[in-house]
Design a protein around this motif. Structure first.
Motif, PDB file in Angstrom:
ATOM      1  N   HIS A  24       0.620  -1.209   0.330  1.00 43.31           N
ATOM      2  CA  HIS A  24       0.467   0.126  -0.410  1.00 43.31           C
ATOM      3  C   HIS A  24       0.797   1.849   0.174  1.00 43.31           C
ATOM      4  CE1 HIS A  24       0.749  -0.769   3.764  1.00 43.31           C
ATOM      5  NE2 HIS A  24       0.179   0.465   4.482  1.00 43.31           N
ATOM      6  N   LYS A  25       1.848   1.347   0.605  1.00 43.29           N
ATOM      7  CA  LYS A  25       2.949   2.698   0.656  1.00 43.29           C
ATOM      8  C   LYS A  25       3.096   2.549  -0.447  1.00 43.29           C
ATOM      9  CE  LYS A  25       6.397   4.702   3.346  1.00 43.29           C
ATOM     10  NZ  LYS A  25       7.226   4.535   4.141  1.00 43.29           N
ATOM     11  N   ARG A  26       3.752   1.515  -0.687  1.00 49.82           N
ATOM     12  CA  ARG A  26       5.030   1.652  -2.642  1.00 49.82           C
ATOM     13  C   ARG A  26       3.748   1.835  -3.455  1.00 49.82           C
ATOM     14  NH1 ARG A  26       8.024   3.626  -5.125  1.00 49.82           N
ATOM     15  NH2 ARG A  26       8.407   2.350  -6.985  1.00 49.82           N
ATOM     16  N   VAL A  27       2.656   1.386  -3.311  1.00 49.74           N
ATOM     17  CA  VAL A  27       2.035   2.396  -4.597  1.00 49.74           C
ATOM     18  C   VAL A  27       1.211   3.390  -4.546  1.00 49.74           C
ATOM     19  CG1 VAL A  27      -1.390   2.024  -5.153  1.00 49.74           C
ATOM     20  CG2 VAL A  27      -0.165   0.162  -4.387  1.00 49.74           C
ATOM     21  N   VAL A  28       1.153   4.420  -3.361  1.00 46.55           N
ATOM     22  CA  VAL A  28       0.852   5.569  -3.043  1.00 46.55           C
ATOM     23  C   VAL A  28       2.052   6.541  -3.075  1.00 46.55           C
ATOM     24  CG1 VAL A  28       1.142   7.164  -1.763  1.00 46.55           C
ATOM     25  CG2 VAL A  28      -0.885   5.212  -1.280  1.00 46.55           C
ATOM     26  N   GLU A  29       3.224   5.502  -2.734  1.00 51.35           N
ATOM     27  CA  GLU A  29       4.438   6.435  -3.741  1.00 51.35           C
ATOM     28  C   GLU A  29       4.297   6.786  -5.052  1.00 51.35           C
ATOM     29  OE1 GLU A  29       7.376   5.004  -0.292  1.00 51.35           O
ATOM     30  OE2 GLU A  29       7.532   4.510  -2.090  1.00 51.35           O
ATOM     31  N   LYS A  30       4.377   5.842  -6.038  1.00 47.34           N
ATOM     32  CA  LYS A  30       3.992   5.363  -7.505  1.00 47.34           C
ATOM     33  C   LYS A  30       2.812   6.626  -7.758  1.00 47.34           C
ATOM     34  CE  LYS A  30       5.771   3.169 -10.095  1.00 47.34           C
ATOM     35  NZ  LYS A  30       6.722   3.284 -10.980  1.00 47.34           N
ATOM     36  N   LYS A  31       1.552   6.425  -7.061  1.00 49.53           N
ATOM     37  CA  LYS A  31       1.056   7.734  -7.947  1.00 49.53           C
ATOM     38  C   LYS A  31       0.762   9.130  -7.650  1.00 49.53           C
ATOM     39  CE  LYS A  31      -4.094   8.008  -5.213  1.00 49.53           C
ATOM     40  NZ  LYS A  31      -5.426   7.904  -4.936  1.00 49.53           N
ATOM     41  N   MET A  32       2.092   9.494  -6.005  1.00 48.45           N
ATOM     42  CA  MET A  32       2.474  10.209  -5.693  1.00 48.45           C
ATOM     43  C   MET A  32       3.601  11.408  -6.345  1.00 48.45           C
ATOM     44  SD  MET A  32       1.596  10.928  -1.472  1.00 48.45           S
ATOM     45  CE  MET A  32       3.108  11.183  -1.236  1.00 48.45           C
ATOM     46  N   GLY A  33       4.256  10.043  -6.952  1.00 46.89           N
ATOM     47  CA  GLY A  33       5.466  10.364  -7.494  1.00 46.89           C
ATOM     48  C   GLY A  33       6.881  10.699  -6.101  1.00 46.89           C
ATOM     49  N   GLY A  34       6.231   9.935  -5.648  1.00 49.63           N
ATOM     50  CA  GLY A  34       7.968  10.004  -4.422  1.00 49.63           C
ATOM     51  C   GLY A  34       7.159   9.408  -3.479  1.00 49.63           C
ATOM     52  N   LYS A  35       8.433  10.252  -2.057  1.00 49.14           N
ATOM     53  CA  LYS A  35       8.505   8.929  -0.905  1.00 49.14           C
ATOM     54  C   LYS A  35       7.341   9.389   0.130  1.00 49.14           C
ATOM     55  CE  LYS A  35      11.465   6.244  -0.517  1.00 49.14           C
ATOM     56  NZ  LYS A  35      11.879   5.089  -0.545  1.00 49.14           N
ATOM     57  N   VAL A  36       6.735   8.887   0.610  1.00 51.25           N
ATOM     58  CA  VAL A  36       4.682   9.621   1.683  1.00 51.25           C
ATOM     59  C   VAL A  36       5.798  10.892   2.930  1.00 51.25           C
ATOM     60  CG1 VAL A  36       3.486   8.566   3.459  1.00 51.25           C
ATOM     61  CG2 VAL A  36       4.151   7.673   1.113  1.00 51.25           C
ATOM     62  N   ARG A  37       6.195  11.263   3.018  1.00 50.86           N
ATOM     63  CA  ARG A  37       6.437  12.283   3.510  1.00 50.86           C
ATOM     64  C   ARG A  37       5.909  12.174   5.581  1.00 50.86           C
ATOM     65  NH1 ARG A  37       3.781  18.219   2.909  1.00 50.86           N
ATOM     66  NH2 ARG A  37       4.928  18.489   5.242  1.00 50.86           N
ATOM     67  N   ALA A  38       7.265  12.334   6.179  1.00 49.31           N
ATOM     68  CA  ALA A  38       7.467  11.884   7.275  1.00 49.31           C
ATOM     69  C   ALA A  38       6.330  12.891   8.141  1.00 49.31           C
ATOM     70  CB  ALA A  38       8.645  12.541   8.263  1.00 49.31           C
ATOM     71  N   GLY A  39       5.686  11.794   9.224  1.00 51.64           N
ATOM     72  CA  GLY A  39       4.606  11.495  10.160  1.00 51.64           C
ATOM     73  C   GLY A  39       3.407  11.712   9.000  1.00 51.64           C
ATOM     74  N   TYR A  40       3.183  10.570   8.183  1.00 49.65           N
ATOM     75  CA  TYR A  40       2.329  10.685   8.052  1.00 49.65           C
ATOM     76  C   TYR A  40       2.162   9.057   7.887  1.00 49.65           C
ATOM     77  CZ  TYR A  40       1.006  15.088   5.693  1.00 49.65           C
ATOM     78  OH  TYR A  40       0.717  16.792   5.797  1.00 49.65           O
ATOM     79  N   GLU A  41       0.915   8.083   6.892  1.00 48.49           N
ATOM     80  CA  GLU A  41       0.474   6.970   7.059  1.00 48.49           C
ATOM     81  C   GLU A  41      -0.794   6.945   5.585  1.00 48.49           C
ATOM     82  OE1 GLU A  41       1.260   5.983  11.352  1.00 48.49           O
ATOM     83  OE2 GLU A  41      -1.138   5.694  11.160  1.00 48.49           O
ATOM     84  N   ILE A  42      -0.513   5.688   5.304  1.00 45.64           N
ATOM     85  CA  ILE A  42      -1.801   5.326   4.414  1.00 45.64           C
ATOM     86  C   ILE A  42      -2.728   4.701   4.906  1.00 45.64           C
ATOM     87  CG2 ILE A  42      -1.487   4.202   2.398  1.00 45.64           C
ATOM     88  CD1 ILE A  42       0.755   6.549   2.471  1.00 45.64           C
ATOM     89  N   HIS A  43      -4.043   5.680   4.621  1.00 41.11           N
ATOM     90  CA  HIS A  43      -5.129   5.279   5.115  1.00 41.11           C
ATOM     91  C   HIS A  43      -6.056   4.288   3.990  1.00 41.11           C
ATOM     92  CE1 HIS A  43      -9.649   5.396   7.363  1.00 41.11           C
ATOM     93  NE2 HIS A  43      -9.781   5.661   5.483  1.00 41.11           N
ATOM     94  N   HIS A  44      -6.246   3.368   4.012  1.00 40.98           N
ATOM     95  CA  HIS A  44      -6.973   2.085   3.309  1.00 40.98           C
ATOM     96  C   HIS A  44      -8.918   2.976   3.460  1.00 40.98           C
ATOM     97  CE1 HIS A  44      -4.130  -0.203   3.241  1.00 40.98           C
ATOM     98  NE2 HIS A  44      -4.264  -1.035   2.638  1.00 40.98           N
ATOM     99  N   ARG A  45      -9.361   3.752   2.289  1.00 38.69           N
ATOM    100  CA  ARG A  45     -10.636   4.132   2.394  1.00 38.69           C
ATOM    101  C   ARG A  45     -11.622   3.248   3.051  1.00 38.69           C
ATOM    102  NH1 ARG A  45     -10.405   8.829  -2.259  1.00 38.69           N
ATOM    103  NH2 ARG A  45      -8.706   9.920  -0.757  1.00 38.69           N
ATOM    104  N   ASP A  46     -11.601   1.850   2.751  1.00 36.14           N
ATOM    105  CA  ASP A  46     -13.130   1.080   2.580  1.00 36.14           C
ATOM    106  C   ASP A  46     -12.639   0.101   3.338  1.00 36.14           C
ATOM    107  OD1 ASP A  46     -10.945  -0.630   1.879  1.00 36.14           O
ATOM    108  OD2 ASP A  46     -12.010  -1.919  -0.013  1.00 36.14           O
ATOM    109  N   GLY A  47     -11.262   0.185   4.427  1.00 34.69           N
ATOM    110  CA  GLY A  47     -10.647  -1.019   5.869  1.00 34.69           C
ATOM    111  C   GLY A  47     -10.555  -1.978   5.108  1.00 34.69           C
TER     112      GLY A  47
END
Length: 70
Positions: A24-47
Motif C-alpha cells: 500500500h505504501k509503494r502504490v501511494v508512492e507511485k501515485k504521488m511520484g515520491g516518498k510518503v512524507r514523515a508524519g504521514y500514514e496510508i489510509h485504506h478508505r474501505d478498511g
C-alpha cells in the motif's frame, strides 16, 4: 515478485535489495511520484488492508489517521 500477507494483515513484498516493503505504501508512492512524507500514514478508505488500488489509498497525517480508526 512474491506478495504475502504479514501478521498485521497487510500485503508486503521484498524489494530488489531484500528489504520487506508494504504494497500500500509503494502504490501511494507511485501515485504521488515520491516518498510518503514523515508524519504521514496510508489510509485504506474501505478498511480492507488488502485492497491496494490507488483510488482506495490516501496519505494522511498520523493524528488524522488515528481519529479515523477510533
Amino acid at each position: 515478485m512474491v506478495i504475502r500477507i504479514n501478521k498485521s494483515g497487510y500485503q508486503v513484498f521484498r524489494d530488489r535489495s531484500g528489504v520487506t516493503r508494504s504494497v500500500h505504501k509503494r502504490v501511494v508512492e507511485k501515485k504521488m511520484g515520491g516518498k510518503v512524507r514523515a508524519g504521514y500514514e496510508i489510509h485504506h478508505r474501505d478498511g480492507d488492508r488488502t485492497n491496494n488500488i490507488p483510488s482506495n489509498l490516501t496519505a494522511v497525517r498520523k493524528s488524522i489517521h488515528r481519529m479515523l480508526h477510533r
